[in-house]
Design a protein around this motif. Structure first.
Motif, short mmCIF file in Angstrom:
data_model
loop_
_atom_site.label_atom_id
_atom_site.label_comp_id
_atom_site.label_asym_id
_atom_site.label_seq_id
_atom_site.Cartn_x
_atom_site.Cartn_y
_atom_site.Cartn_z
N GLU A 87 0.84 -1.19 0.00
CA GLU A 87 0.00 0.00 0.00
C GLU A 87 0.88 1.24 0.00
O GLU A 87 1.79 1.38 0.83
N GLN A 88 0.59 2.14 -0.96
CA GLN A 88 1.31 3.40 -1.03
C GLN A 88 0.45 4.42 -1.75
O GLN A 88 -0.48 4.07 -2.48
N SER A 89 0.76 5.66 -1.53
CA SER A 89 0.02 6.74 -2.17
C SER A 89 0.26 6.71 -3.68
O SER A 89 1.36 6.39 -4.14
N LEU A 90 -0.78 7.04 -4.43
CA LEU A 90 -0.65 7.07 -5.89
C LEU A 90 0.45 8.01 -6.32
O LEU A 90 1.20 7.73 -7.27
N GLN A 91 0.60 9.14 -5.63
CA GLN A 91 1.63 10.12 -6.00
C GLN A 91 3.04 9.60 -5.74
O GLN A 91 4.00 10.10 -6.32
N GLN A 92 3.18 8.60 -4.87
CA GLN A 92 4.50 8.09 -4.53
C GLN A 92 4.89 6.86 -5.34
O GLN A 92 6.01 6.38 -5.22
N ALA A 93 3.98 6.33 -6.15
CA ALA A 93 4.29 5.14 -6.95
C ALA A 93 5.13 5.56 -8.16
O ALA A 93 4.64 6.31 -9.01
N PRO A 94 6.37 5.10 -8.28
CA PRO A 94 7.28 5.56 -9.34
C PRO A 94 7.08 4.84 -10.67
O PRO A 94 8.04 4.43 -11.31
N ILE A 95 5.83 4.64 -11.09
CA ILE A 95 5.54 3.98 -12.35
C ILE A 95 4.38 4.71 -13.02
O ILE A 95 3.69 5.52 -12.39
N ALA A 96 4.19 4.44 -14.31
CA ALA A 96 3.07 5.05 -15.04
C ALA A 96 1.80 4.29 -14.68
O ALA A 96 1.60 3.15 -15.10
N ILE A 97 0.94 4.90 -13.88
CA ILE A 97 -0.25 4.22 -13.37
C ILE A 97 -1.44 5.17 -13.38
O ILE A 97 -1.30 6.35 -13.08
N SER A 98 -2.59 4.65 -13.75
CA SER A 98 -3.86 5.37 -13.65
C SER A 98 -4.74 4.59 -12.69
O SER A 98 -4.88 3.36 -12.82
N ALA A 99 -5.32 5.26 -11.72
CA ALA A 99 -6.15 4.60 -10.71
C ALA A 99 -7.51 5.26 -10.63
O ALA A 99 -7.63 6.48 -10.75
N PHE A 100 -8.53 4.44 -10.44
CA PHE A 100 -9.90 4.91 -10.32
C PHE A 100 -10.48 4.36 -9.02
O PHE A 100 -10.60 3.14 -8.86
N GLY A 101 -10.80 5.28 -8.10
CA GLY A 101 -11.39 4.87 -6.84
C GLY A 101 -12.87 4.57 -6.97
O GLY A 101 -13.46 4.64 -8.05
N ARG A 102 -13.50 4.25 -5.85
CA ARG A 102 -14.89 3.83 -5.85
C ARG A 102 -15.82 4.91 -6.39
O ARG A 102 -16.74 4.64 -7.16
N GLU A 103 -15.59 6.17 -5.98
CA GLU A 103 -16.44 7.25 -6.45
C GLU A 103 -16.27 7.48 -7.94
O GLU A 103 -17.25 7.71 -8.66
N ALA A 104 -15.03 7.41 -8.43
CA ALA A 104 -14.80 7.60 -9.87
C ALA A 104 -15.43 6.48 -10.68
O ALA A 104 -15.98 6.72 -11.76
N LEU A 105 -15.39 5.26 -10.16
CA LEU A 105 -16.01 4.13 -10.86
C LEU A 105 -17.51 4.34 -10.97
O LEU A 105 -18.12 4.05 -12.02
N ALA A 106 -18.13 4.86 -9.91
CA ALA A 106 -19.57 5.09 -9.94
C ALA A 106 -19.93 6.23 -10.88
O ALA A 106 -20.89 6.14 -11.66
N GLN A 107 -19.15 7.30 -10.85
CA GLN A 107 -19.43 8.45 -11.70
C GLN A 107 -19.27 8.12 -13.18
O GLN A 107 -20.05 8.57 -14.03
N GLN A 108 -18.27 7.30 -13.51
CA GLN A 108 -18.00 6.93 -14.90
C GLN A 108 -18.79 5.70 -15.33
O GLN A 108 -18.67 5.27 -16.48
#
Length: 433
Positions: free
Chosen positions: A42-63
């Motif tokens: 577990e780590q913050s998205l901003q601290q992950a040193p790779i090209a990553i796109s993440a969608f949390g629960r609220e974003a999944l519902a909205q989209q």
């Protein structure tokens, strides 16, 4: 003129930066921190040193994201699409790396994972995960932590853990082409106490149904060919899907927990319509009247068999986690175990020639199962974060792929030629798997 061009360029750059900031804020929910497990911790998205796109629960519902295909257009350099002639096979392309052949003998170039469990094959990859907490898309080779099947990248589907509180929700939706969907979720209150007896147990269950008419309608032979069969398919590309998930969470102590999850996806769809775009006059002149444009998909077609596609997927996963705490020079150490078993039965029947003449038929019957065991040791010190692991994977697939050319002119090829039961649409039941 040169000064004006520079000002315009700076204005455009500023607008792009502002737009990127708005998009980043929308994805992260303002100041809300998104925690990812892209690097097995577990780590913050901003601290992950790779090209990553993440969608949390609220974003999944909205989209309105319910399966991986819904991510199209939302992740840079990533394309999700059904496999050719399939509605449940996932063709995932990341930075141009892709496997398009849905045969079980082909390995995917983009790995898909549900709660850390590898999905072994392309077929069945577009399935409904009834209760998603987060989706992570890792772009670029991920072989160091995810193995050989991640040349292009990896897609992590993370489901929601039980909350331990009595709560529930029901959602429903309707749309055009006869579309409707219903989804319900229920969390049970926690039973027991952490650190006493067996610990604290909580659970949740989620069920959903999705249905839609096909985009292409079946019609009688528009040409009146004497070779055409009288039977027609009702529709193509229709949906009829049920999905569900049951999750149990046992917090034995503050340091030890066990999670079990069962998920299923049951699809009874109709495959995509095959359009005949070319026929050689000297070889198959009787197919020439059925040739359609390469640039437009027809909303009405004629077929001589009742096409279908069925995918039944079941998955079991047991997660064990134990926090050892500080262990001298090893730092803060955690032990994890992921034991999983998944099985899939996948069947279809296709009219590949795209005409009411019995020219080219194909059917597929696949029984697939996989077993995996992963052990992880995760540690962190003041200077080093490390992951040690062992991974075991075993898979078995039985495949039947009958194909016929010009079975019987003027009549549909007998279902018995494929081992099919025309009454119940049971696939290949005469074969002993």
């Amino acid at each position: 003129m040169q000064i004006r061009k520079k000002r315009i360029s700076r204005a455009i750059s500023l607008a792009v930066l502002m737009a990127a900031g708005v998009q980043a804020e929308a994805q992260t929910g303002g100041l809300e921190e998104i925690v990812v497990t892209a690097q097995k911790r577990e780590q913050s998205l901003q601290q992950a040193p790779i090209a990553i796109s993440a969608f949390g629960r609220e974003a999944l519902a909205q989209q309105r994201i319910t399966d991986v295909q819904d991510l199209n257009g939302l992740v840079p350099n990533v394309q999700f699409a059904p496999s050719p002639s399939s509605t449940t096979g996932a063709t995932v392309a990341i930075r141009g790396a892709v496997t398009t052949n849905p045969a079980p003998t082909w390995e995917p170039t983009v790995g898909m994972y549900v709660d850390g469990v590898f999905i072994g094959k392309v077929l069945g990859g577009i399935f409904d995960v009834a209760d998603l907490e987060r989706i992570e898309v890792l772009r670029g080779p991920q072989g160091s932590l995810y193995g050989k099947n991640t040349v292009g990248g990896a897609v992590n589907l993370v489901t929601r853990n039980p909350s331990g509180e009595l709560m529930g929700e029901v959602k429903a939706g309707v749309g055009n082409e006869g579309y409707w969907q219903m989804r319900g979720s229920l969390d049970t209150p926690a039973i027991g106490t952490v650190g006493e007896g067996l610990g604290q147990l909580s659970a949740n269950i989620t069920l959903q149904h999705e249905e839609r008419d096909g985009f292409t309608r079946g019609v009688a032979d528009p040409v009146g060919s004497p070779l055409a069969a009288p039977d027609v398919a009702d529709e193509w590309d229709g949906l009829d899907s049920d999905a569900g998930r049951v999750a149990l969470l046992l917090n034995v102590t503050e340091a030890f927990e066990a999670r079990y999850a069962y998920d299923f996806s049951d699809k009874k769809n109709t495959p995509q319509a095959a359009h005949l775009t070319h026929a050689e006059a000297g070889v198959v002149p009787f197919l020439l009247p059925y040739v359609v444009s390469e640039d437009e998909r027809s909303d009405k077609l004629s077929s001589d068999i009742d096409v279908y596609e069925e995918a039944d997927i079941d998955g079991h996963a047991l997660h064990l986690g134990y926090d050892l705490g500080e262990q001298g020079f090893l730092g803060d150490v955690q032990l994890k175990s992921i034991t999983a078993y998944r099985e899939m039965t996948w069947d279809d029947l296709l009219d590949i020639d795209g005409s009411p003449i019995d020219a080219f038929h194909s059917g597929r019957g696949i029984d697939y199962e996989q077993t995996s065991q992963e052990l992880q040791i995760l540690g962190s010190t003041d200077r080093v974060n490390y992951v040690l692991g062992y991974y075991y994977f075993d898979e078995t697939a039985d495949v039947l792929n009958p194909i016929t050319f010009f079975g019987v002119f003027g009549a549909t090829t007998s279902p018995n030629a494929y081992g099919l039961d025309s009454e119940s649409n049971a696939v290949f039941e005469q074969f002993d798997w």
